[in-house]
Design a protein around this motif. Sequence first.
Motif, PDB file in Angstrom:
ATOM      1  N   GLU A 110       0.834  -1.212   0.000  1.00  0.00           N
ATOM      2  CA  GLU A 110       0.000   0.000   0.000  1.00  0.00           C
ATOM      3  C   GLU A 110       0.870   1.265   0.000  1.00  0.00           C
ATOM      4  O   GLU A 110       0.579   2.234  -0.706  1.00  0.00           O
ATOM      5  CB  GLU A 110      -0.924   0.014   1.228  1.00  0.00           C
ATOM      6  N   LEU A 111       1.921   1.254   0.804  1.00  0.00           N
ATOM      7  CA  LEU A 111       2.812   2.422   0.882  1.00  0.00           C
ATOM      8  C   LEU A 111       3.527   2.664  -0.444  1.00  0.00           C
ATOM      9  O   LEU A 111       3.624   3.802  -0.916  1.00  0.00           O
ATOM     10  CB  LEU A 111       3.836   2.229   2.005  1.00  0.00           C
ATOM     11  N   LEU A 112       4.032   1.601  -1.042  1.00  0.00           N
ATOM     12  CA  LEU A 112       4.750   1.741  -2.314  1.00  0.00           C
ATOM     13  C   LEU A 112       3.798   2.162  -3.436  1.00  0.00           C
ATOM     14  O   LEU A 112       4.175   2.953  -4.315  1.00  0.00           O
ATOM     15  CB  LEU A 112       5.452   0.425  -2.673  1.00  0.00           C
ATOM     16  N   SER A 113       2.561   1.677  -3.389  1.00  0.00           N
ATOM     17  CA  SER A 113       1.560   2.077  -4.393  1.00  0.00           C
ATOM     18  C   SER A 113       1.226   3.557  -4.236  1.00  0.00           C
ATOM     19  O   SER A 113       1.103   4.295  -5.228  1.00  0.00           O
ATOM     20  CB  SER A 113       0.278   1.249  -4.246  1.00  0.00           C
ATOM     21  N   ARG A 114       1.085   3.991  -2.973  1.00  0.00           N
ATOM     22  CA  ARG A 114       0.797   5.404  -2.721  1.00  0.00           C
ATOM     23  C   ARG A 114       1.965   6.267  -3.197  1.00  0.00           C
ATOM     24  O   ARG A 114       1.757   7.286  -3.868  1.00  0.00           O
ATOM     25  CB  ARG A 114       0.559   5.641  -1.227  1.00  0.00           C
ATOM     26  N   LEU A 115       3.162   5.854  -2.870  1.00  0.00           N
ATOM     27  CA  LEU A 115       4.354   6.610  -3.279  1.00  0.00           C
ATOM     28  C   LEU A 115       4.410   6.736  -4.803  1.00  0.00           C
ATOM     29  O   LEU A 115       4.683   7.810  -5.345  1.00  0.00           O
ATOM     30  CB  LEU A 115       5.612   5.915  -2.752  1.00  0.00           C
ATOM     31  N   ASP A 116       4.150   5.644  -5.483  1.00  0.00           N
ATOM     32  CA  ASP A 116       4.198   5.624  -6.945  1.00  0.00           C
ATOM     33  C   ASP A 116       3.172   6.588  -7.543  1.00  0.00           C
ATOM     34  O   ASP A 116       3.410   7.193  -8.599  1.00  0.00           O
ATOM     35  CB  ASP A 116       3.933   4.200  -7.448  1.00  0.00           C
ATOM     36  N   GLY A 117       2.042   6.744  -6.861  1.00  0.00           N
ATOM     37  CA  GLY A 117       0.976   7.595  -7.379  1.00  0.00           C
ATOM     38  C   GLY A 117       1.126   9.073  -7.053  1.00  0.00           C
ATOM     39  O   GLY A 117       0.374   9.909  -7.586  1.00  0.00           O
ATOM     40  N   MET A 118       2.078   9.431  -6.201  1.00  0.00           N
ATOM     41  CA  MET A 118       2.250  10.839  -5.824  1.00  0.00           C
ATOM     42  C   MET A 118       2.952  11.606  -6.951  1.00  0.00           C
ATOM     43  O   MET A 118       3.791  11.049  -7.662  1.00  0.00           O
ATOM     44  CB  MET A 118       3.065  10.953  -4.529  1.00  0.00           C
ATOM     45  N   PRO A 119       2.604  12.894  -7.115  1.00  0.00           N
ATOM     46  CA  PRO A 119       3.222  13.681  -8.180  1.00  0.00           C
ATOM     47  C   PRO A 119       4.746  13.737  -8.051  1.00  0.00           C
ATOM     48  O   PRO A 119       5.285  13.826  -6.951  1.00  0.00           O
ATOM     49  CB  PRO A 119       2.608  15.077  -7.986  1.00  0.00           C
ATOM     50  N   LYS A 120       5.409  13.685  -9.188  1.00  0.00           N
ATOM     51  CA  LYS A 120       6.869  13.709  -9.217  1.00  0.00           C
ATOM     52  C   LYS A 120       7.340  15.146  -9.438  1.00  0.00           C
ATOM     53  O   LYS A 120       7.027  15.748 -10.465  1.00  0.00           O
ATOM     54  CB  LYS A 120       7.372  12.804 -10.351  1.00  0.00           C
ATOM     55  N   GLN A 139      -0.702  15.694   4.241  1.00  0.00           N
ATOM     56  CA  GLN A 139      -1.046  14.544   5.080  1.00  0.00           C
ATOM     57  C   GLN A 139      -0.947  13.224   4.318  1.00  0.00           C
ATOM     58  O   GLN A 139      -0.656  12.187   4.908  1.00  0.00           O
ATOM     59  CB  GLN A 139      -2.461  14.712   5.641  1.00  0.00           C
ATOM     60  N   GLN A 140      -1.168  13.259   3.012  1.00  0.00           N
ATOM     61  CA  GLN A 140      -1.063  12.033   2.223  1.00  0.00           C
ATOM     62  C   GLN A 140       0.364  11.470   2.221  1.00  0.00           C
ATOM     63  O   GLN A 140       0.570  10.279   1.991  1.00  0.00           O
ATOM     64  CB  GLN A 140      -1.517  12.295   0.782  1.00  0.00           C
ATOM     65  N   TRP A 141       1.332  12.343   2.484  1.00  0.00           N
ATOM     66  CA  TRP A 141       2.731  11.894   2.523  1.00  0.00           C
ATOM     67  C   TRP A 141       3.110  11.302   3.884  1.00  0.00           C
ATOM     68  O   TRP A 141       4.147  10.645   4.008  1.00  0.00           O
ATOM     69  CB  TRP A 141       3.680  13.065   2.229  1.00  0.00           C
ATOM     70  N   LEU A 142       2.292  11.538   4.908  1.00  0.00           N
ATOM     71  CA  LEU A 142       2.680  11.154   6.274  1.00  0.00           C
ATOM     72  C   LEU A 142       2.981   9.657   6.449  1.00  0.00           C
ATOM     73  O   LEU A 142       3.998   9.305   7.047  1.00  0.00           O
ATOM     74  CB  LEU A 142       1.624  11.603   7.282  1.00  0.00           C
ATOM     75  N   PRO A 143       2.139   8.747   5.955  1.00  0.00           N
ATOM     76  CA  PRO A 143       2.475   7.323   6.130  1.00  0.00           C
ATOM     77  C   PRO A 143       3.798   6.955   5.465  1.00  0.00           C
ATOM     78  O   PRO A 143       4.552   6.125   5.979  1.00  0.00           O
ATOM     79  CB  PRO A 143       1.295   6.596   5.468  1.00  0.00           C
ATOM     80  N   TRP A 195       0.886   6.285  12.405  1.00  0.00           N
ATOM     81  CA  TRP A 195       0.787   7.028  11.143  1.00  0.00           C
ATOM     82  C   TRP A 195       0.877   6.135   9.908  1.00  0.00           C
ATOM     83  O   TRP A 195       0.643   6.585   8.802  1.00  0.00           O
ATOM     84  CB  TRP A 195       1.885   8.094  11.080  1.00  0.00           C
ATOM     85  N   LEU A 196       1.242   4.881  10.119  1.00  0.00           N
ATOM     86  CA  LEU A 196       1.343   3.989   8.975  1.00  0.00           C
ATOM     87  C   LEU A 196      -0.019   3.517   8.459  1.00  0.00           C
ATOM     88  O   LEU A 196      -0.095   2.839   7.441  1.00  0.00           O
ATOM     89  CB  LEU A 196       2.164   2.741   9.334  1.00  0.00           C
ATOM     90  N   ALA A 206       6.080  17.177   5.195  1.00  0.00           N
ATOM     91  CA  ALA A 206       5.528  16.090   6.020  1.00  0.00           C
ATOM     92  C   ALA A 206       6.588  15.565   6.972  1.00  0.00           C
ATOM     93  O   ALA A 206       6.303  15.254   8.138  1.00  0.00           O
ATOM     94  CB  ALA A 206       5.008  14.962   5.125  1.00  0.00           C
ATOM     95  N   ARG A 207       7.823  15.485   6.498  1.00  0.00           N
ATOM     96  CA  ARG A 207       8.907  15.016   7.362  1.00  0.00           C
ATOM     97  C   ARG A 207       9.196  16.021   8.484  1.00  0.00           C
ATOM     98  O   ARG A 207       9.404  15.646   9.629  1.00  0.00           O
ATOM     99  CB  ARG A 207      10.165  14.751   6.545  1.00  0.00           C
ATOM    100  N   SER A 208       9.208  17.307   8.153  1.00  0.00           N
ATOM    101  CA  SER A 208       9.412  18.328   9.190  1.00  0.00           C
ATOM    102  C   SER A 208       8.290  18.268  10.224  1.00  0.00           C
ATOM    103  O   SER A 208       8.536  18.368  11.431  1.00  0.00           O
ATOM    104  CB  SER A 208       9.475  19.732   8.564  1.00  0.00           C
TER     105      SER A 208
END
Length: 249
Positions: A134-144, A216-220, A241-242, A183-185
Amino acid sequence: MALEQVIATRKNKTVYQSGDTVVKIFDENFPKSDVLNEALNQSRIEETGLNIPKVLEVSKIDGKWAITMEYIKGKTLADAMKENPDKEDKYLEQFVDLQLEIHSKKSPLLNKQKDKFSRKIQALNLIDASTKYELLSRLDGMPKHTKVCHGDFNPSNIILSDEKAYVIDWSHATQGNASADAARSYLLFSLQNEELAKKYLTLFCKKSNTALQYVQQWLPIVAATQLGKGNPEEKELLEKWLNVVEYQG
Protein backbone atom coordinates in the motif's frame (compact mmCIF):
# COMPACT_ATOMS: atom_id res chain seq x y z
CA MET A 1 44.90 18.86 12.88
CA ALA A 2 43.94 19.90 16.40
CA LEU A 3 40.38 18.89 17.19
CA GLU A 4 39.58 21.51 19.82
CA GLN A 5 36.16 20.54 21.12
CA VAL A 6 33.24 18.25 20.46
CA ILE A 7 30.23 20.28 19.32
CA ALA A 8 27.86 17.39 18.49
CA THR A 9 27.65 13.64 18.88
CA ARG A 10 25.38 11.67 16.60
CA LYS A 11 24.87 8.02 15.80
CA ASN A 12 27.97 6.86 13.86
CA LYS A 13 29.67 10.28 13.88
CA THR A 14 31.25 12.98 16.04
CA VAL A 15 31.53 16.66 15.09
CA TYR A 16 34.48 18.75 16.27
CA GLN A 17 35.43 22.40 16.00
CA SER A 18 38.96 23.04 14.77
CA GLY A 19 39.76 26.76 14.46
CA ASP A 20 37.50 28.20 11.77
CA THR A 21 36.48 24.75 10.54
CA VAL A 22 34.17 21.93 11.60
CA VAL A 23 35.33 18.34 11.22
CA LYS A 24 32.73 15.58 11.06
CA ILE A 25 34.42 12.24 11.80
CA PHE A 26 32.54 9.03 10.99
CA ASP A 27 32.88 5.70 12.78
CA GLU A 28 35.25 3.16 11.25
CA ASN A 29 32.41 0.96 9.98
CA PHE A 30 30.48 3.85 8.36
CA PRO A 31 30.24 3.22 4.58
CA LYS A 32 32.71 5.24 2.53
CA SER A 33 30.03 5.68 -0.17
CA ASP A 34 27.72 7.42 2.35
CA VAL A 35 30.50 9.81 3.43
CA LEU A 36 31.33 10.71 -0.16
CA ASN A 37 27.62 11.08 -1.00
CA GLU A 38 27.14 13.50 1.90
CA ALA A 39 30.09 15.63 0.76
CA LEU A 40 28.78 15.54 -2.80
CA ASN A 41 25.25 16.50 -1.68
CA GLN A 42 26.59 19.47 0.24
CA SER A 43 28.73 20.56 -2.72
CA ARG A 44 25.72 20.42 -5.03
CA ILE A 45 23.67 22.50 -2.57
CA GLU A 46 26.50 25.07 -2.40
CA GLU A 47 26.05 25.54 -6.15
CA THR A 48 22.39 26.56 -5.69
CA GLY A 49 23.48 29.68 -3.80
CA LEU A 50 21.80 28.76 -0.50
CA ASN A 51 23.50 29.86 2.74
CA ILE A 52 25.32 26.72 3.90
CA PRO A 53 28.79 25.88 5.25
CA LYS A 54 31.18 25.09 2.38
CA VAL A 55 32.88 21.70 2.14
CA LEU A 56 36.66 22.19 2.36
CA GLU A 57 38.05 18.66 2.40
CA VAL A 58 37.26 14.96 2.57
CA SER A 59 40.05 13.01 4.25
CA LYS A 60 40.96 10.27 6.70
CA ILE A 61 41.83 11.02 10.34
CA ASP A 62 43.19 8.15 12.44
CA GLY A 63 41.81 5.68 9.91
CA LYS A 64 38.31 7.22 9.92
CA TRP A 65 36.66 9.15 7.11
CA ALA A 66 36.08 12.85 7.81
CA ILE A 67 34.47 15.85 6.14
CA THR A 68 35.92 19.28 6.92
CA MET A 69 33.62 22.28 6.48
CA GLU A 70 33.45 25.97 7.33
CA TYR A 71 32.62 26.70 10.96
CA ILE A 72 29.57 28.94 11.34
CA LYS A 73 29.58 30.72 14.68
CA GLY A 74 26.14 31.13 16.21
CA LYS A 75 23.32 29.26 17.89
CA THR A 76 20.80 26.85 16.46
CA LEU A 77 17.24 27.94 15.84
CA ALA A 78 16.19 25.14 18.23
CA ASP A 79 18.20 26.78 21.06
CA ALA A 80 16.85 30.22 20.18
CA MET A 81 13.27 28.90 20.34
CA LYS A 82 13.90 27.33 23.77
CA GLU A 83 15.51 30.50 25.14
CA ASN A 84 12.86 32.87 23.75
CA PRO A 85 9.46 31.10 23.87
CA ASP A 86 7.72 34.47 23.42
CA LYS A 87 9.30 34.69 19.93
CA GLU A 88 8.15 31.23 18.83
CA ASP A 89 5.85 32.56 16.08
CA LYS A 90 8.61 34.79 14.67
CA TYR A 91 11.09 31.91 14.63
CA LEU A 92 8.55 29.55 13.08
CA GLU A 93 7.92 32.07 10.31
CA GLN A 94 11.66 32.30 9.67
CA PHE A 95 11.83 28.49 9.63
CA VAL A 96 9.10 28.15 6.98
CA ASP A 97 10.53 30.99 4.85
CA LEU A 98 13.90 29.21 4.84
CA GLN A 99 12.29 25.93 3.84
CA LEU A 100 10.42 27.62 0.98
CA GLU A 101 13.68 29.19 -0.20
CA ILE A 102 15.25 25.70 -0.29
CA HIS A 103 12.26 24.37 -2.24
CA SER A 104 12.64 27.18 -4.79
CA LYS A 105 16.02 25.74 -5.88
CA LYS A 106 16.86 23.04 -8.42
CA SER A 107 19.80 20.65 -8.41
CA PRO A 108 19.31 18.13 -11.24
CA LEU A 109 22.13 15.79 -10.14
CA LEU A 110 20.83 15.21 -6.60
CA ASN A 111 19.43 11.76 -5.76
CA LYS A 112 15.71 11.40 -6.45
CA GLN A 113 13.41 11.52 -3.41
CA LYS A 114 11.00 8.85 -4.68
CA ASP A 115 13.86 6.41 -5.34
CA LYS A 116 15.23 6.93 -1.84
CA PHE A 117 11.81 6.49 -0.18
CA SER A 118 11.14 3.35 -2.21
CA ARG A 119 14.46 1.77 -1.16
CA LYS A 120 13.81 2.56 2.49
CA ILE A 121 10.27 1.14 2.46
CA GLN A 122 11.33 -2.01 0.61
CA ALA A 123 14.10 -2.60 3.18
CA LEU A 124 11.74 -2.16 6.17
CA ASN A 125 11.21 -5.42 8.06
CA LEU A 126 8.88 -3.98 10.70
CA ILE A 127 5.77 -3.91 8.50
CA ASP A 128 3.82 -6.67 6.75
CA ALA A 129 3.77 -7.20 2.99
CA SER A 130 0.28 -5.70 2.55
CA THR A 131 1.20 -2.44 4.31
CA LYS A 132 4.43 -2.27 2.32
CA TYR A 133 2.49 -2.75 -0.92
CA GLU A 134 0.00 0.00 0.00
CA LEU A 135 2.81 2.42 0.88
CA LEU A 136 4.75 1.74 -2.31
CA SER A 137 1.56 2.08 -4.39
CA ARG A 138 0.80 5.40 -2.72
CA LEU A 139 4.35 6.61 -3.28
CA ASP A 140 4.20 5.62 -6.94
CA GLY A 141 0.98 7.59 -7.38
CA MET A 142 2.25 10.84 -5.82
CA PRO A 143 3.22 13.68 -8.18
CA LYS A 144 6.87 13.71 -9.22
CA HIS A 145 8.61 17.03 -8.59
CA THR A 146 12.25 18.13 -8.78
CA LYS A 147 12.58 20.71 -5.99
CA VAL A 148 15.57 20.66 -3.63
CA CYS A 149 14.44 18.98 -0.40
CA HIS A 150 16.55 18.94 2.76
CA GLY A 151 15.16 15.66 4.08
CA ASP A 152 15.79 16.43 7.76
CA PHE A 153 14.69 20.04 8.05
CA ASN A 154 14.23 20.92 11.73
CA PRO A 155 15.32 23.85 13.94
CA SER A 156 18.49 22.09 15.16
CA ASN A 157 19.79 22.12 11.57
CA ILE A 158 19.64 25.91 11.27
CA ILE A 159 22.39 28.15 12.68
CA LEU A 160 21.62 31.82 13.32
CA SER A 161 24.76 33.90 12.79
CA ASP A 162 25.06 37.69 12.42
CA GLU A 163 21.54 38.24 11.06
CA LYS A 164 21.99 35.34 8.63
CA ALA A 165 20.62 31.82 8.82
CA TYR A 166 22.71 28.86 7.63
CA VAL A 167 21.25 25.42 6.97
CA ILE A 168 23.45 22.45 7.90
CA ASP A 169 23.43 18.64 7.59
CA TRP A 170 22.59 17.89 3.96
CA SER A 171 23.20 14.14 4.14
CA HIS A 172 19.52 13.39 3.34
CA ALA A 173 19.09 15.95 0.54
CA THR A 174 17.18 14.89 -2.56
CA GLN A 175 15.28 16.42 -5.45
CA GLY A 176 11.59 15.78 -5.12
CA ASN A 177 8.25 16.89 -3.71
CA ALA A 178 8.23 19.84 -1.30
CA SER A 179 5.13 18.51 0.49
CA ALA A 180 6.99 15.29 1.34
CA ASP A 181 9.75 17.42 2.85
CA ALA A 182 7.13 19.35 4.85
CA ALA A 183 5.53 16.09 6.02
CA ARG A 184 8.91 15.02 7.36
CA SER A 185 9.41 18.33 9.19
CA TYR A 186 5.92 17.96 10.67
CA LEU A 187 6.78 14.44 11.80
CA LEU A 188 10.03 15.63 13.43
CA PHE A 189 8.17 18.42 15.26
CA SER A 190 5.45 15.96 16.35
CA LEU A 191 7.99 13.67 17.99
CA GLN A 192 8.84 16.61 20.30
CA ASN A 193 5.82 18.92 20.48
CA GLU A 194 2.46 18.16 18.82
CA GLU A 195 1.11 21.70 19.25
CA LEU A 196 4.17 23.24 17.57
CA ALA A 197 3.92 20.64 14.80
CA LYS A 198 0.35 21.74 14.01
CA LYS A 199 1.36 25.41 14.00
CA TYR A 200 4.22 24.62 11.64
CA LEU A 201 2.08 22.68 9.18
CA THR A 202 -0.67 25.32 9.14
CA LEU A 203 1.93 28.02 8.41
CA PHE A 204 3.69 25.96 5.74
CA CYS A 205 0.41 25.26 3.93
CA LYS A 206 -0.63 28.92 4.11
CA LYS A 207 2.70 30.30 2.84
CA SER A 208 3.11 27.69 0.11
CA ASN A 209 -0.60 27.65 -0.88
CA THR A 210 -0.68 23.87 -0.36
CA ALA A 211 -3.71 21.86 0.76
CA LEU A 212 -3.24 20.39 4.24
CA GLN A 213 -4.72 17.09 3.04
CA TYR A 214 -2.04 16.83 0.34
CA VAL A 215 0.80 17.05 2.87
CA GLN A 216 -1.05 14.54 5.08
CA GLN A 217 -1.06 12.03 2.22
CA TRP A 218 2.73 11.89 2.52
CA LEU A 219 2.68 11.15 6.27
CA PRO A 220 2.48 7.32 6.13
CA ILE A 221 5.32 7.30 3.59
CA VAL A 222 7.68 9.50 5.61
CA ALA A 223 6.68 7.70 8.83
CA ALA A 224 7.76 4.42 7.24
CA THR A 225 11.14 5.85 6.21
CA GLN A 226 11.66 7.19 9.76
CA LEU A 227 10.62 3.85 11.29
CA GLY A 228 13.55 2.26 9.50
CA LYS A 229 15.93 4.22 11.75
CA GLY A 230 14.90 1.94 14.62
CA ASN A 231 14.46 4.55 17.37
CA PRO A 232 12.34 2.71 20.00
CA GLU A 233 10.91 5.90 21.55
CA GLU A 234 9.41 6.87 18.16
CA LYS A 235 7.95 3.47 17.25
CA GLU A 236 4.44 3.88 18.68
CA LEU A 237 3.74 7.24 17.03
CA LEU A 238 5.21 6.20 13.68
CA GLU A 239 3.24 2.96 13.56
CA LYS A 240 0.05 4.92 14.23
CA TRP A 241 0.79 7.03 11.14
CA LEU A 242 1.34 3.99 8.97
CA ASN A 243 -2.41 3.51 8.71
CA VAL A 244 -2.65 4.26 5.00
CA VAL A 245 -6.47 4.48 4.94
CA GLU A 246 -6.54 7.17 7.62
CA TYR A 247 -4.84 9.73 5.39
CA GLN A 248 -6.80 9.35 2.18
CA GLY A 249 -7.74 13.03 2.63
